[in-house]
Motif scaffolding. Structure first.
Motif, PDB file in Angstrom:
ATOM      1  N   THR A 121      84.759 -88.754  66.460  1.00 31.71           N
ATOM      2  CA  THR A 121      84.212 -88.586  65.111  1.00 31.71           C
ATOM      3  C   THR A 121      85.342 -88.541  64.086  1.00 31.71           C
ATOM      4  O   THR A 121      85.224 -89.088  62.987  1.00 31.71           O
ATOM      5  CB  THR A 121      83.333 -87.314  65.038  1.00 31.71           C
ATOM      6  N   SER A 222      78.639 -83.428  70.052  1.00 32.15           N
ATOM      7  CA  SER A 222      77.701 -84.475  69.700  1.00 32.15           C
ATOM      8  C   SER A 222      77.068 -85.042  70.953  1.00 32.15           C
ATOM      9  O   SER A 222      77.764 -85.528  71.826  1.00 32.15           O
ATOM     10  CB  SER A 222      78.415 -85.580  68.939  1.00 32.15           C
ATOM     11  N   ASP A 251      79.951 -94.324  66.789  1.00 33.16           N
ATOM     12  CA  ASP A 251      80.556 -93.101  67.309  1.00 33.16           C
ATOM     13  C   ASP A 251      79.690 -92.677  68.498  1.00 33.16           C
ATOM     14  O   ASP A 251      78.595 -92.151  68.327  1.00 33.16           O
ATOM     15  CB  ASP A 251      80.527 -92.060  66.172  1.00 33.16           C
TER      16      ASP A 251
END
Ligand code: ADP
Ligand code: MG
Length: 377
Positions: A121, A222, A251
């Protein structure tokens, strides 16, 4: 051990067929974090030169304080970025050429691959002070697009638990369907943008809509794949031709073999689905490398969406993110293995641009275009 690298496009030179190129693969090493230092990390990654990186396996046996070197393996990539590399350097080496292509009506894809915490990220989105590839690419586009007949539109989606969601206007899940431009998410918001600040704000807001779940291993991580698509449209002055270049910036969710942690809860299901998309990605990479006829794109939402980027006419870049700490050795080894494999994937060089001849514009459009033409000379 990584093999010799061939220049993109070299393979097909001299034949009548569309020249082949391959996925360009970069590795970015991030600095050691404070947490890693406090945990007594040693660096197990060494940058040998601009293209080569070596990974050292240590064994602690029963004595944690006296790590023993077990073996070194060496890998070769298109570029290896040391931990001092700036965001701008990463952008200009990995992505700037793709942006040039997009302006000419070609497609490009950049994806970041690596374990949670490895710097994906940071590389893609970055921070307000140090914006990443997504923001720098759009900034670059704005600086190169001077004519008024260009338009730049953004869409931003996530894939979480095999569900596609709009990050710009969250709501019900979206379906993927095939059309002549490839796989698209039906009903996805496309936002016209005019300035870099506006883009940064939009992306930061979009990122807040990403699904993050606390896990037992990391405070937050994430669990979703985030896909930013930038469409650049160029309309010729007579309004008859339309060129569209599409840049996808991705991403990915953490590639760690999640999750032996909490088997009975939501997270194990989640883990299975993350594995499903990333597993499907690795199956596709394998099938492509081995030259198989059938590539299992339909096994996951991610590979469906990446179909063009992996096997079609698209310029594709992979950035593999790694941590220097010996505590992440397994993840780093896994990341370098897939990065090494990905560089074997041949893609077709897009010899034509995405261009269509539009219907004759109506009289009002003609007038607007005529005025534009007069203003531009
Ligand atoms: P990921 O998205 O792969 O899970 P992040 O990008 O969130 O990982 O990075 C984890 C942490 O490390 C963040 O605090 C981030 O700011 C920091 N970080 C990652 N890469 C770098 C870098 N190249 N330079 C400085 N800090 C970095
Ligand atoms: Mg992340």
């Amino acid at each position: 051990v990584g093999g010799k690298l061939k220049a993109a496009g070299e393979a097909g030179a001299g034949t009548d067929e569309a020249p082949e190129s391959r996925i360009l693969v970069f590795v970015r090493l991030r600095p050691m974090s404070r947490k890693e230092k406090e945990a007594g990390s040693r660096s197990c990654v060494k940058i040998v030169n601009r293209k080569e990186v070596s990974l050292t396996e240590f064994s602690s046996e029963n004595d944690y304080l006296r790590l023993k070197r077990v073996r070194d393996s060496q890998f070769c990539f298109d570029s290896v970025f040391p931990d001092s590399t700036t965001q701008a350097e990463v952008y200009s080496t990995s992505t700037a050429d793709l942006v040039e292509g997009v302006l000419q009506g070609r497609n490009g894809t950049v994806f970041c691959y690596g374990a949670t915490g490895a710097g994906k990220t940071y590389t893609m989105l970055g921070t307000m002070e140090n914006p990443g590839v997504m923001v720098l690419a759009i900034h670059d586009l704005f600086s190169k697009v001077t004519q008024r007949n260009h338009s730049i539109k953004l869409s931003y989606l996530e894939i979480y638990n095999e569900t596609v969601r709009d990050l710009l206007s969250p709501g019900s899940p979206l379906n993927l369907r095939e059309d002549k431009q490839g796989t698209v998410a039906a009903g996805l918001t496309q936002r016209s943008v005019y300035s870099t600040d506006e883009v940064m704000e939009l992306l930061q807001k979009g990122n807040k809509n990403r699904t993050t779940e606390p896990t037992l291993v990391n405070e937050t991580s994430s669990r979703s794949h985030a896909v930013l698509q930038v469409a650049v449209e160029y309309r010729s002055l007579d309004g008859v031709n339309l060129k569209v270049g599409k840049l996808s910036l991705i991403d990915l969710a953490g590639s760690e073999r999640a999750l032996a942690t909490d088997q009975r809860t939501q997270r194990s299901i989640e883990g299975a689905n993350i594995n499903r998309s990333l597993l499907a990605l690795s199956s596709c990479i394998n099938a492509l490398v081995e030259g198989k006829k059938h590539i299992p794109y339909r096994n996951s939402k991610l590979t469906q969406l990446l179909k063009d980027s992996l096997g079609g006419s698209c310029n594709t870049v992979m950035i593999a993110n790694i941590s220097p700490s010996h505590l992440s050795f397994g993840e780093t080894q896994n990341t370098l293995h897939w990065a090494d494999r990905a560089k074997e994937i041949k893609t077709k060089t897009q010899t034509t641009v995405n261009e269509e001849v539009l219907d004759q514009p109506d009289s009002k459009t003609m007038l607007v275009l005529e005025l534009q033409k007069q203003n531009s000379v």
